[in-house]
Write an enzyme that holds these catalytic residues in place. Structure first.
Site, short mmCIF file in Angstrom:
data_model
loop_
_atom_site.label_atom_id
_atom_site.label_comp_id
_atom_site.label_asym_id
_atom_site.label_seq_id
_atom_site.Cartn_x
_atom_site.Cartn_y
_atom_site.Cartn_z
N ILE A 158 0.83 -1.20 0.00
CA ILE A 158 0.00 0.00 0.00
C ILE A 158 0.87 1.25 0.00
O ILE A 158 0.65 2.18 -0.78
CB ILE A 158 -0.96 0.00 1.20
CG1 ILE A 158 -1.97 -1.14 1.07
CG2 ILE A 158 -1.69 1.34 1.30
CD1 ILE A 158 -2.85 -1.34 2.28
N CYS A 207 2.89 1.51 7.99
CA CYS A 207 3.72 0.47 8.59
C CYS A 207 2.85 -0.48 9.41
O CYS A 207 1.75 -0.12 9.83
CB CYS A 207 4.79 1.10 9.48
SG CYS A 207 4.13 2.20 10.76
N PRO A 208 3.33 -1.70 9.65
CA PRO A 208 2.58 -2.61 10.51
C PRO A 208 2.62 -2.14 11.95
O PRO A 208 3.49 -1.35 12.34
CB PRO A 208 3.32 -3.94 10.33
CG PRO A 208 4.70 -3.55 9.91
CD PRO A 208 4.55 -2.30 9.10
N ARG A 236 -2.97 1.33 11.15
CA ARG A 236 -3.54 0.79 12.38
C ARG A 236 -3.73 1.93 13.36
O ARG A 236 -2.86 2.79 13.50
CB ARG A 236 -2.63 -0.29 12.98
CG ARG A 236 -2.54 -1.56 12.14
CD ARG A 236 -3.83 -2.37 12.19
NE ARG A 236 -3.74 -3.62 11.44
CZ ARG A 236 -4.10 -3.78 10.17
NH1 ARG A 236 -4.55 -2.72 9.50
NH2 ARG A 236 -4.01 -4.95 9.59
N ASP A 260 -8.76 6.45 8.87
CA ASP A 260 -9.79 5.44 8.63
C ASP A 260 -9.75 4.38 9.73
O ASP A 260 -10.51 3.43 9.69
CB ASP A 260 -9.57 4.77 7.26
CG ASP A 260 -10.72 3.86 6.86
OD1 ASP A 260 -11.87 4.34 6.89
OD2 ASP A 260 -10.48 2.69 6.54
N GLU A 265 -12.14 0.12 17.97
CA GLU A 265 -13.18 0.20 16.94
C GLU A 265 -14.33 -0.76 17.25
O GLU A 265 -14.07 -1.94 17.48
CB GLU A 265 -12.57 -0.12 15.57
CG GLU A 265 -11.49 0.86 15.17
CD GLU A 265 -10.77 0.47 13.89
OE1 GLU A 265 -10.07 1.32 13.31
OE2 GLU A 265 -10.89 -0.70 13.47
N HIS A 284 -13.43 2.96 9.14
CA HIS A 284 -12.71 1.77 8.71
C HIS A 284 -13.31 1.18 7.43
O HIS A 284 -13.69 0.00 7.37
CB HIS A 284 -12.67 0.71 9.82
CG HIS A 284 -11.48 -0.19 9.71
ND1 HIS A 284 -10.77 -0.62 10.80
CD2 HIS A 284 -10.86 -0.75 8.63
CE1 HIS A 284 -9.77 -1.41 10.42
NE2 HIS A 284 -9.81 -1.49 9.10
#
Length: 318
Positions: A158, A207-208, A236, A260, A265, A284
Site C-alpha cells: 500500500i 507500517c505494521p 492501524r 480510517d 473500533e 474503517h
C-alpha cells in the site's frame, strides 16, 4: 470438512456470496460471534474463518477438531499464532487484496482537506453560489499538492502504491523505510524518521503495528513536524497517540488529521479525536469497496482450497 465463518457480515453484508465454499464442506456463516458464543459455534469445525473475532490459546484447547484458521484480513493479531503452531493449527491471512482501494482512500481523505469538495458541494446545495456576486465562490484556503513533500512511514504494497500516486501528482516523496534506496521508484527518497518528520507537509502511515511502531506518532515526534502538517492514518489506529494528536489539532501544530482507523473500533464516545477540530475520520471503510472485498473472498477461498489439498498458502505461522 466443517467450515464456520464466525463474523462474515463486514466482508459480505449481502452483495457477495459464500456459495463457493459449499463445494469444500459443510458451511455455516454467522454475521457476528461474541466470545461467549465462540466455542459452541466452532465445536465441530475443522476450519474457522474469522475477521475480528479473537481466537486465543484457551479457545484452541477447547476445539480439538480445529485444523485451520483463516483470517479474513491482512492483519492477524486477533489469533495467537504461536499457540496455533503448538496445537498444529495452520493460520493464513489475506495479503494485498485492498492495495488500490486503500491508496485511493488516502487521497480521498487528503483531497478532502486540500480541495474541500464535500464542503463546496454542500454550500452550492445551500444556494451560496447562486447568491455569489462573482462567477466563483470559496470561503476556505485551497491548496495545490504539487511540489509539497509527502512523507511515508512504511513502503509495503500500500505504501509503495501511495508513493507512486504522490509522485504522479508532482509531490516530493520522503520515505522512512527498511527498503534499500535502489529498490525505490523514481521520485522517492529514503530518509530517516526525523528527516521525514521535519520535511513533510503531509505524512501518511503505512507500517505494521508492532511494539516498535505503537504510538510512533506521539508528542515527541509531533514536536519535530512542520507547523500545519496534514497527518493521515489508514494503517492501524494505535500507530498514533490519540491524546497527543488531539492536543496538536487544538494548538494548530497539526492542520488536519485524516484517519480510517482508531485505537478502539468502534470508538468509545470519549475518544478525543471525535471532537477535536479539523479531523476527517471515516469508519474503517478504506478496504470495503466491492472490488476489494471480492478479491478478499476469492483469496480466502483459494487459501482454504489449498489447505484442504495439502499445499497451504499465505501461512503466517509456518
Amino acid at each position: 470438512m466443517n467450515i464456520t465463518v464466525l463474523d462474515g457480515f463486514a466482508l459480505n453484508p449481502g452483495d457477495l456470496s459464500w456459495e463457493i465454499f459449499n463445494e469444500m464442506g459443510n458451511l455455516k456463516v454467522y454475521d457476528r460471534t461474541t466470545p461467549s458464543e465462540l466455542i459452541e459455534r466452532a465445536a465441530d469445525s475443522e476450519i474457522l474463518l474469522t475477521n475480528k473475532t479473537v481466537i486465543t490459546e484457551e479457545d484452541m484447547a477447547k476445539l480439538p477438531k480445529l485444523k485451520y484458521i483463516g483470517v479474513l484480513a491482512t492483519g492477524y493479531n486477533i489469533v495467537d499464532t504461536e499457540a496455533a503452531r503448538k496445537h498444529g493449527i495452520i493460520v493464513t491471512n489475506i495479503p494485498a487484496y485492498s492495495t488500490q482501494s486503500v491508496a485511493q482512500h488516502v487521497f480521498a481523505l487528503l483531497l478532502g482537506v486540500t480541495n474541500r469538495t464535500e464542503h463546496y458541494a454542500l454550500e452550492v446545495r445551500k444556494g451560496k453560489w447562486v447568491k455569489s456576486r462573482d462567477f466563483c465562490f470559496w470561503d476556505t484556503p485551497l491548496v495545490e499538492l504539487a511540489d509539497k513533500t509527502f512523507g511515508i512511514v512504511g513502503l509495503g504494497s500500500i505504501g509503495m502504491t501511495v508513493a507512486r500516486i504522490a509522485v504522479d501528482m508532482g509531490m516530493n516523496v520522503a520515505a522512512f523505510t527498511s527498503k534499500d534506496m535502489e529498490d525505490l521508484p523514481d521520485g522517492v527518497r529514503k530518509v530517516s524518521f526525523t528527516e521525514m518528520l521535519q520535511e513533510s507537509d503531509v505524512i501518511s502511515l503505512h507500517c505494521p503495528l508492532t511494539s516498535d511502531t505503537r504510538h510512533i506518532i506521539n508528542a515527541e515526534s509531533i514536536s519535530k513536524m512542520k507547523d500545519g502538517v496534514i497527518l493521515i492514518n489508514t494503517g492501524r489506529g494505535p500507530l498514533v497517540d490519540e491524546d497527543a494528536v488531539a492536543k496538536a489539532l487544538y494548538n494548530g501544530k497539526i492542520r488536519a488529521f485524516c484517519a480510517d482507523v482508531l485505537s478502539v473500533e468502534p470508538p468509545s464516545a470519549d475518544n478525543p479525536l471525535l471532537t477535536a477540530p479539523n479531523t476527517h475520520i471515516t469508519p474503517h471503510i478504506a478496504w470495503a469497496t466491492l472490488e476489494a472485498r471480492s478479491r478478499l473472498m476469492q483469496i480466502a477461498f483459494s487459501n482454504v482450497k489449498n489447505f484442504i489439498e495439502g499445499r497451504p498458502i499465505n501461512v503466517v505461522n509456518p
